[in-house]
Enzyme design. Structure first.
Site, PDB file in Angstrom:
ATOM      1  CG  ASP A   1      -6.295   8.667   6.199  1.00  0.00           C
ATOM      2  OD1 ASP A   1      -6.117   8.975   7.397  1.00  0.00           O
ATOM      3  OD2 ASP A   1      -6.951   9.370   5.424  1.00  0.00           O
TER       4      ASP A   1
ATOM      5  CG  PHE B   1      -4.888  15.175   1.335  1.00  0.00           C
ATOM      6  CD1 PHE B   1      -5.742  14.097   1.487  1.00  0.00           C
ATOM      7  CD2 PHE B   1      -4.442  15.492   0.057  1.00  0.00           C
ATOM      8  CE1 PHE B   1      -6.158  13.352   0.390  1.00  0.00           C
ATOM      9  CE2 PHE B   1      -4.848  14.755  -1.044  1.00  0.00           C
ATOM     10  CZ  PHE B   1      -5.712  13.684  -0.879  1.00  0.00           C
ATOM     11  CB  VAL B   2       0.890  13.599   1.766  1.00  0.00           C
ATOM     12  CG1 VAL B   2       1.288  14.237   3.089  1.00  0.00           C
ATOM     13  CG2 VAL B   2       0.443  12.149   1.995  1.00  0.00           C
TER      14      VAL B   2
ATOM     15  CE  LYS C   1      -2.793  10.940   5.436  1.00  0.00           C
ATOM     16  NZ  LYS C   1      -3.986  11.646   4.969  1.00  0.00           N
TER      17      LYS C   1
ATOM     18  NE  ARG D   1      -3.476   8.317  -9.174  1.00  0.00           N
ATOM     19  CZ  ARG D   1      -4.155   7.947  -8.086  1.00  0.00           C
ATOM     20  NH1 ARG D   1      -3.497   7.598  -6.989  1.00  0.00           N
ATOM     21  NH2 ARG D   1      -5.460   7.936  -8.076  1.00  0.00           N
TER      22      ARG D   1
ATOM     23  CD  GLU E   1      -3.083   0.849   0.177  1.00  0.00           C
ATOM     24  OE1 GLU E   1      -2.478   1.511  -0.693  1.00  0.00           O
ATOM     25  OE2 GLU E   1      -4.269   1.049   0.442  1.00  0.00           O
TER      26      GLU E   1
ATOM     27  CG  ASP F   1      -5.342  10.797  -6.237  1.00  0.00           C
ATOM     28  OD1 ASP F   1      -5.240   9.944  -5.323  1.00  0.00           O
ATOM     29  OD2 ASP F   1      -6.421  11.263  -6.629  1.00  0.00           O
TER      30      ASP F   1
END
Ligand code: IMP
Ligand code: MG
Length: 173
Positions: free
Chosen positions: A100, A149-150, A128, A162, A96, A156
């Site tokens: 999250d 959020f990254v 995270k 990406r 993965e 994406d």
């Protein structure tokens, strides 16, 4: 939207994947190994990680959609593309990009365990912190980051970014 500060550089990612690949090579030496990538995000991690694993492994992919219209995970997972191969009796390592809420993986693990693999383990480049999630045993982990959020390295924002070779935060404009 603008690309914000770099959280994990391309060099740091490369060094970490080298370590993770070496550990996987050691652990699966002499055994069969099937890497299962979770599309689309994981394809970048999987491509680079796999080249640091010195074993005759195989690839398969699943595509799932974990988010509805919102950017929050709901735990409702739709399988958009299932595995091509049966996994009964095989050593499966799920790859993965990021964990999250962990809901996608929790669902996937349940779904794959029913198919009776010989073993089922988890590798993730990013985890995270500061997020409530069900207990997940991540055998090979890259970096712990904050709950922001990254983008980049497979991740994406609205389908884009990406291809960034690093992981960065998003700057709202
Ligand atoms: P989870 O079910 O909440 O663990 O969601 C996992 C999936 O959500 C990941 O495989 C990513 O595709 C996506 N995701 C989670 N956090 C981010 C992020 O910060 N940026 C981009 N995608 C993310
Ligand atoms: Mg994903």
């Amino acid at each position: 939207m603008k690309i914000g500060r770099v959280l994990v550089s391309a060099e740091e990612i490369e060094a970490k994947l080298t370590e993770m690949g070496a550990a996987i090579t050691r652990d699966y030496e002499g055994q069969d190994l099937l890497l299962v990538g979770v599309l689309k995000g994981a394809f970048v991690v999987m491509a680079d990680l796999a080249r640091h694993i010195d074993l005759p492994l195989e690839f398969d992919f699943m595509a799932v959609s974990s988010y509805g219209a919102s950017t929050k995970s709901t735990g409702v997972v739709r399988i958009l593309k299932d595995l091509d191969e049966e996994i009964e009796g095989r050593n499966v390592l799920i790859v993965e990009d990021i964990i999250d809420t962990g809901l996608t993986l929790q669902y996937l693990i349940k779904n794959l365990e029913v198919r009776k693999p010989a073993s089922l383990k988890l590798a993730a480049l990013l985890i995270k912190d500061g997020v409530e999630r069900p207990p997940l045993d991540v055998a090979y982990e890259g970096f712990h980051i904050g709950p922001e959020f990254v983008i980049g390295y497979g991740l994406d924002f609205d389908g884009k970014y990406r291809n960034l070779p690093y992981v960065a935060v998003v700057d709202e404009v």
